[in-house]
Design a protein around this motif. Structure first.
Motif, PDB file in Angstrom:
ATOM      1  N   ALA A 166       0.814  -1.223   0.000  1.00  0.00           N
ATOM      2  CA  ALA A 166       0.000   0.000   0.000  1.00  0.00           C
ATOM      3  C   ALA A 166       0.840   1.261   0.000  1.00  0.00           C
ATOM      4  CB  ALA A 166      -0.937   0.008   1.210  1.00  0.00           C
ATOM      5  N   ILE A 167       2.103   1.167   0.431  1.00  0.00           N
ATOM      6  CA  ILE A 167       2.982   2.327   0.391  1.00  0.00           C
ATOM      7  C   ILE A 167       3.098   2.843  -1.046  1.00  0.00           C
ATOM      8  CG2 ILE A 167       5.339   3.120   0.790  1.00  0.00           C
ATOM      9  CD1 ILE A 167       3.729   2.607   3.325  1.00  0.00           C
ATOM     10  N   VAL A 168       3.011   1.915  -2.015  1.00  0.00           N
ATOM     11  CA  VAL A 168       3.075   2.293  -3.425  1.00  0.00           C
ATOM     12  C   VAL A 168       1.685   2.524  -4.003  1.00  0.00           C
ATOM     13  CG1 VAL A 168       3.766   1.530  -5.731  1.00  0.00           C
ATOM     14  CG2 VAL A 168       5.237   1.050  -3.766  1.00  0.00           C
ATOM     15  N   THR A 169       0.750   1.590  -3.719  1.00  0.00           N
ATOM     16  CA  THR A 169      -0.555   1.641  -4.370  1.00  0.00           C
ATOM     17  C   THR A 169      -1.468   2.731  -3.814  1.00  0.00           C
ATOM     18  OG1 THR A 169      -1.411  -0.071  -2.868  1.00  0.00           O
ATOM     19  CG2 THR A 169      -0.469  -0.802  -4.964  1.00  0.00           C
ATOM     20  N   LEU A 170      -1.356   3.020  -2.521  1.00  0.00           N
ATOM     21  CA  LEU A 170      -2.247   4.021  -1.927  1.00  0.00           C
ATOM     22  C   LEU A 170      -2.062   5.403  -2.562  1.00  0.00           C
ATOM     23  CD1 LEU A 170      -3.293   4.348   1.752  1.00  0.00           C
ATOM     24  CD2 LEU A 170      -2.461   6.358   0.554  1.00  0.00           C
ATOM     25  N   PRO A 171      -0.823   5.912  -2.690  1.00  0.00           N
ATOM     26  CA  PRO A 171      -0.684   7.216  -3.351  1.00  0.00           C
ATOM     27  C   PRO A 171      -1.090   7.191  -4.820  1.00  0.00           C
ATOM     28  CG  PRO A 171       1.463   6.282  -2.840  1.00  0.00           C
ATOM     29  CD  PRO A 171       0.454   5.460  -2.127  1.00  0.00           C
ATOM     30  N   VAL A 172      -0.882   6.055  -5.507  1.00  0.00           N
ATOM     31  CA  VAL A 172      -1.275   5.964  -6.915  1.00  0.00           C
ATOM     32  C   VAL A 172      -2.789   6.109  -7.053  1.00  0.00           C
ATOM     33  CG1 VAL A 172      -1.439   4.429  -8.915  1.00  0.00           C
ATOM     34  CG2 VAL A 172       0.711   4.606  -7.654  1.00  0.00           C
ATOM     35  N   VAL A 173      -3.543   5.310  -6.276  1.00  0.00           N
ATOM     36  CA  VAL A 173      -5.005   5.356  -6.354  1.00  0.00           C
ATOM     37  C   VAL A 173      -5.531   6.717  -5.914  1.00  0.00           C
ATOM     38  CG1 VAL A 173      -7.140   4.388  -5.394  1.00  0.00           C
ATOM     39  CG2 VAL A 173      -5.268   2.869  -6.059  1.00  0.00           C
ATOM     40  N   THR A 174      -4.968   7.254  -4.840  1.00  0.00           N
ATOM     41  CA  THR A 174      -5.440   8.544  -4.332  1.00  0.00           C
ATOM     42  C   THR A 174      -5.173   9.672  -5.325  1.00  0.00           C
ATOM     43  OG1 THR A 174      -4.996   7.793  -2.065  1.00  0.00           O
ATOM     44  CG2 THR A 174      -5.332  10.160  -2.394  1.00  0.00           C
ATOM     45  N   ASN A 175      -3.988   9.674  -5.921  1.00  0.00           N
ATOM     46  CA  ASN A 175      -3.679  10.715  -6.904  1.00  0.00           C
ATOM     47  C   ASN A 175      -4.534  10.584  -8.155  1.00  0.00           C
ATOM     48  OD1 ASN A 175      -1.748  12.450  -5.709  1.00  0.00           O
ATOM     49  ND2 ASN A 175      -0.143  10.931  -6.000  1.00  0.00           N
ATOM     50  N   LEU A 176      -4.884   9.353  -8.541  1.00  0.00           N
ATOM     51  CA  LEU A 176      -5.791   9.170  -9.673  1.00  0.00           C
ATOM     52  C   LEU A 176      -7.169   9.748  -9.344  1.00  0.00           C
ATOM     53  CD1 LEU A 176      -4.894   5.563 -10.913  1.00  0.00           C
ATOM     54  CD2 LEU A 176      -4.494   7.720 -12.122  1.00  0.00           C
ATOM     55  N   ALA A 177      -7.625   9.537  -8.102  1.00  0.00           N
ATOM     56  CA  ALA A 177      -8.915  10.102  -7.686  1.00  0.00           C
ATOM     57  C   ALA A 177      -8.859  11.621  -7.678  1.00  0.00           C
ATOM     58  CB  ALA A 177      -9.292   9.574  -6.303  1.00  0.00           C
ATOM     59  N   ILE A 178      -7.749  12.181  -7.188  1.00  0.00           N
ATOM     60  CA  ILE A 178      -7.587  13.632  -7.177  1.00  0.00           C
ATOM     61  C   ILE A 178      -7.617  14.174  -8.605  1.00  0.00           C
ATOM     62  CG2 ILE A 178      -5.923  15.476  -6.694  1.00  0.00           C
ATOM     63  CD1 ILE A 178      -5.038  13.807  -4.241  1.00  0.00           C
ATOM     64  N   ALA A 179      -6.933  13.472  -9.525  1.00  0.00           N
ATOM     65  CA  ALA A 179      -6.923  13.898 -10.926  1.00  0.00           C
ATOM     66  C   ALA A 179      -8.313  13.799 -11.542  1.00  0.00           C
ATOM     67  CB  ALA A 179      -5.927  13.046 -11.717  1.00  0.00           C
ATOM     68  N   TRP A 180      -9.071  12.745 -11.179  1.00  0.00           N
ATOM     69  CA  TRP A 180     -10.423  12.576 -11.724  1.00  0.00           C
ATOM     70  C   TRP A 180     -11.310  13.766 -11.362  1.00  0.00           C
ATOM     71  CZ3 TRP A 180     -13.538   9.837 -14.877  1.00  0.00           C
ATOM     72  CH2 TRP A 180     -14.926   9.886 -14.651  1.00  0.00           C
ATOM     73  N   TYR A 181     -11.166  14.231 -10.130  1.00  0.00           N
ATOM     74  CA  TYR A 181     -11.974  15.358  -9.671  1.00  0.00           C
ATOM     75  C   TYR A 181     -11.328  16.714 -10.003  1.00  0.00           C
ATOM     76  CZ  TYR A 181     -15.275  12.467  -7.063  1.00  0.00           C
ATOM     77  OH  TYR A 181     -16.252  11.568  -6.705  1.00  0.00           O
ATOM     78  N   ASP A 182     -10.172  16.649 -10.658  1.00  0.00           N
ATOM     79  CA  ASP A 182      -9.453  17.872 -11.008  1.00  0.00           C
ATOM     80  C   ASP A 182      -9.235  18.731  -9.769  1.00  0.00           C
ATOM     81  OD1 ASP A 182      -8.124  19.594 -12.687  1.00  0.00           O
ATOM     82  OD2 ASP A 182      -9.913  20.725 -13.251  1.00  0.00           O
ATOM     83  N   ALA A 183      -8.830  18.050  -8.691  1.00  0.00           N
ATOM     84  CA  ALA A 183      -8.653  18.742  -7.407  1.00  0.00           C
ATOM     85  C   ALA A 183      -7.183  18.950  -7.074  1.00  0.00           C
ATOM     86  CB  ALA A 183      -9.325  17.937  -6.287  1.00  0.00           C
ATOM     87  N   SER A 184      -6.320  18.882  -8.096  1.00  0.00           N
ATOM     88  CA  SER A 184      -4.881  18.957  -7.851  1.00  0.00           C
ATOM     89  C   SER A 184      -4.456  20.286  -7.234  1.00  0.00           C
ATOM     90  CB  SER A 184      -4.112  18.719  -9.156  1.00  0.00           C
ATOM     91  OG  SER A 184      -4.513  19.653 -10.149  1.00  0.00           O
ATOM     92  N   ASP A 185      -5.245  21.347  -7.434  1.00  0.00           N
ATOM     93  CA  ASP A 185      -4.892  22.632  -6.848  1.00  0.00           C
ATOM     94  C   ASP A 185      -5.270  22.711  -5.373  1.00  0.00           C
ATOM     95  OD1 ASP A 185      -3.917  23.545  -9.230  1.00  0.00           O
ATOM     96  OD2 ASP A 185      -5.811  24.460  -9.866  1.00  0.00           O
ATOM     97  N   GLU A 186      -6.049  21.736  -4.910  1.00  0.00           N
ATOM     98  CA  GLU A 186      -6.537  21.775  -3.536  1.00  0.00           C
ATOM     99  C   GLU A 186      -5.806  20.789  -2.633  1.00  0.00           C
ATOM    100  OE1 GLU A 186     -10.756  21.229  -3.565  1.00  0.00           O
ATOM    101  OE2 GLU A 186     -10.963  22.290  -5.456  1.00  0.00           O
TER     102      GLU A 186
END
Length: 299
Positions: free
Chosen positions: A109-129
């Motif tokens: 999960a040290i690798v997969t958790l940030p990958v999945v979370t960043n994909l979710a952030i990108a989906w919502y276009d919330a990278s500025d937040e």
């Protein structure tokens, strides 16, 4: 929720929980994976691939706002919690396999958790937040693995102490999670009713699907009932404390932690009910010895 509860209490709480996991681990738990390759591969595939996909579908269908959607995906990417081992023990699962899966999932999960979370952030276009950058990943790595390593060292040096401390640490973990959930709900008290309406059903459905998939898919793949029960609880009982920690301390957004807090409230009841259903209606009692007690693989 910028208070002592989060800045001090939350990291300490997660450290205690992960230290308790380490107290239950030995290097043999990792070596044992080679003796159960099918059960491990199937469980990991469900945990790392199938469940995030299912959670994403739920998030899209429910049309959740960005913070709650990201929080659900963060929860889905979190490994199994230490409580999964307890449920597995109570309901005749293969505890040795469960402990091994928890250990491996916590590392992967040290690798997969940030990958999945960043994909979710990108989906919502919330990278500025919000963002989960490499420096923050290293922070999570340290908070998760260092206490686990210390717990394993203590177990190796003082096995009697580790055995005696196992139950108190498990109890403390449950209390800590309850306090964290209460703190989040108090902090978000103005939105609790709205959150319960919007995320409660999604959290319950996700938990139920996780538990059922964790049992049905491994059984369809030909693993034993005891291994399937262990997989079910490993996949269905996520580490809500880790998800809360990442949301509050790493992403600095309390609202993202709400799905994990709600999940933390319902999962114990759902997991207990599922365990009763499994042992009374779905599988027959087994007299298979626990592998950790016998030191050999179950047939």
């Amino acid at each position: 929720m910028d208070s002592a509860l989060t800045t001090v209490g939350l990291p300490v709480a997660l450290g205690i929980i992960m230290f308790g996991l380490g107290l239950s681990l030995t290097l043999d738990d990792f070596r044992r994976v080679g003796r159960h390759p099918r059960a491990v591969v199937v469980a990991l595939a469900c945990q790392l691939l199938l469940l995030p996909a299912v959670c994403f579908a739920l998030v899209v269908v429910a049309d959740l706002p960005a913070a709650l959607g990201i929080g659900m995906m963060l929860l889905a990417a979190s490994p199994g919690g230490t409580s999964a081992n307890l449920f597995s023990h109570l309901f005749r699962g293969d505890v040795a396999l469960n402990v091994s899966l928890t250990a491996i999932n916590s590392i992967v999960a040290i690798v997969t958790l940030p990958v999945v979370t960043n994909l979710a952030i990108a989906w919502y276009d919330a990278s500025d937040e919000v963002s989960l950058q490499f420096r923050k990943v290293l922070e999570v790595f340290a908070v998760v693995l260092v206490p686990v390593a210390l717990g394993m060292l203590v177990r190796r040096a003082r096995p009697a102490f580790a055995a005696a401390a196992d139950r108190p640490v498990r109890t403390a973990s449950a209390v800590i999670l309850a306090v964290l959930v209460l703190g989040i709900l108090v902090d978000q008290r103005g939105n609790v009713v709205d959150y319960a309406t919007r995320i409660g059903v999604v959290a319950i459905v996700f938990c139920v699907i996780s538990l059922v998939v964790g049992f049905v898919v491994p059984r369809a793949a030909g693993v034993s009932d005891r291994q399937a029960i262990a997989s079910s609880f490993e996949i269905g009982v996520h580490n809500a404390t880790l998800a809360i920690y990442v949301a509050v301390e790493v992403l600095d957004d309390t609202e993202i932690s709400v799905p994990a807090a709600v999940y933390g409230l319902v999962m114990f009841f759902l997991a207990a009910g599922w365990g009763v259903l499994l042992t009374r209606r779905i599988v027959t009692p087994s007299s298979e010895p626990d592998e950790r007690a016998t030191g050999r693989s179950a047939p």
